[in-house]
Design an enzyme around this catalytic site. Structure first.
Site, PDB file in Angstrom:
ATOM      1  N   ASP A   1      51.576  35.936 -21.815  1.00  0.00           N
ATOM      2  CA  ASP A   1      51.953  34.442 -20.842  1.00  0.00           C
ATOM      3  C   ASP A   1      50.525  34.377 -20.099  1.00  0.00           C
ATOM      4  O   ASP A   1      49.671  35.106 -19.938  1.00  0.00           O
ATOM      5  CB  ASP A   1      52.891  35.232 -19.762  1.00  0.00           C
ATOM      6  CG  ASP A   1      54.522  35.224 -20.254  1.00  0.00           C
ATOM      7  OD1 ASP A   1      54.514  35.053 -21.653  1.00  0.00           O
ATOM      8  OD2 ASP A   1      55.374  35.194 -19.722  1.00  0.00           O
TER       9      ASP A   1
ATOM     10  N   HIS B   1      55.429  27.952 -20.883  1.00  0.00           N
ATOM     11  CA  HIS B   1      55.367  28.926 -19.669  1.00  0.00           C
ATOM     12  C   HIS B   1      55.749  27.953 -18.406  1.00  0.00           C
ATOM     13  O   HIS B   1      56.201  28.394 -17.267  1.00  0.00           O
ATOM     14  CB  HIS B   1      54.439  29.954 -19.519  1.00  0.00           C
ATOM     15  CG  HIS B   1      54.709  30.835 -18.485  1.00  0.00           C
ATOM     16  ND1 HIS B   1      56.011  31.589 -18.368  1.00  0.00           N
ATOM     17  CD2 HIS B   1      53.979  31.598 -17.615  1.00  0.00           C
ATOM     18  CE1 HIS B   1      55.690  32.519 -17.611  1.00  0.00           C
ATOM     19  NE2 HIS B   1      54.407  32.461 -17.097  1.00  0.00           N
TER      20      HIS B   1
ATOM     21  N   HIS C   1      50.204  40.019 -20.597  1.00  0.00           N
ATOM     22  CA  HIS C   1      49.289  38.687 -20.387  1.00  0.00           C
ATOM     23  C   HIS C   1      47.942  38.771 -20.920  1.00  0.00           C
ATOM     24  O   HIS C   1      47.190  39.875 -20.633  1.00  0.00           O
ATOM     25  CB  HIS C   1      49.292  38.693 -18.602  1.00  0.00           C
ATOM     26  CG  HIS C   1      50.724  38.735 -18.008  1.00  0.00           C
ATOM     27  ND1 HIS C   1      51.614  39.862 -17.904  1.00  0.00           N
ATOM     28  CD2 HIS C   1      51.364  37.632 -17.430  1.00  0.00           C
ATOM     29  CE1 HIS C   1      52.716  39.210 -17.574  1.00  0.00           C
ATOM     30  NE2 HIS C   1      52.592  37.886 -17.020  1.00  0.00           N
TER      31      HIS C   1
HETATM   32 ZN   LIG Z   1      53.445  34.003 -15.733  1.00  0.00          ZN
END
Ligand SMILES: [Zn+2]
Length: 232
Positions: free
Chosen positions: A46, A97, A192
């Site tokens: 993400d 996202h 991430h």
């Molecule tokens: Zn995020």
């Protein structure tokens, strides 16, 4: 409101608002052609694209022949569309996202509709691909966002394993342990490739944890799969 806030932490709440946490809960897993869900986990990253974190993660994935799904932030896509094109050129999937990284519940329906519309357009403009998967910032969906998703062929998805790798004070070993402990077929793993919304430089810990995670995935006999760019 509690169900929306805590869905990523409490599977019954996620079920109540209709958002799957893993491949196991998807009626049809909808993976890329050639990927098989049985015996596989989905790696997801993400908050990118990020000028340092994303290339570092992409290099590692390429070195191991592993494909992942990137949940992109529209405002970052606008700044670095070439990294989105690189993701696709290297066989990864891209997903949405949000256009900005803000809790959906704090935004009006009109703001949410505009945000998701802009996010989709940013990815389409960068790479000619329409995202079909949606993960809310902080894993907190709002009713308005879920309605938008339903009417725009976007599949909402959370995660079933996470590394908490965005934290400022963590270590690659801690990230690895969180991800691989109890890891099983069908899990969706959240990591991430960016520190834009987390601890500064956090993607370095993520990158250092990735190799041992991939080694463990392989040792457990699990494959890795990507989400499809089409839901049909
Ligand atoms: Zn995020």
């Amino acid at each position: 409101v509690l169900r929306y806030l805590l869905a990523s932490h409490h599977p019954p709440y996620a079920r109540a608002i209709g958002v799957p946490l893993s491949l196991r809960e998807l009626a049809a897993p909808r993976l890329m052609e050639g990927d098989r869900a049985a015996g596989a986990v989905a790696l997801t990253f993400d908050d990118g694209p990020h000028p340092e974190g994303t290339p570092e993660i992409l290099d590692l994935l390429a070195a191991h022949g592993v494909h992942a799904t990137f949940f992109l932030v529209g405002e970052q896509v606008r700044r670095r569309p070439e990294l989105v094109r690189r993701m696709l050129a290297e066989g990864h999937s891209v997903a949405l996202h949000g256009f900005i990284h803000r809790v959906q519940l704090l935004r009006s329906r009109a703001q949410m509709d505009a945000d998701l519309t802009r996010g989709i357009a940013a990815i389409e403009d960068a790479a000619g691909v329409t995202p079909r998967w949606l993960r809310a910032p902080m894993g907190i969906f709002s009713p308005a966002a879920l309605e938008f998703a339903r009417s725009h062929d976007l599949q909402p998805i959370l995660w079933s394993k996470w590394g908490c790798d965005w934290r400022r004070y963590t270590t690659p070993e801690r990230i690895r342990r969180r991800v691989v402990t109890g890891l099983r077929a069908g899990d969706v793993v959240l990591l991430h490739d960016s520190d834009f919304y987390g601890g500064k430089g956090s993607y370095r810990n993520t990158a250092a944890a990735l190799e041992p995670i991939l080694a463990m995935v392989g040792a457990a006999g699990l494959a890795t799969v990507r989400f499809a760019h089409s839901l049909t």
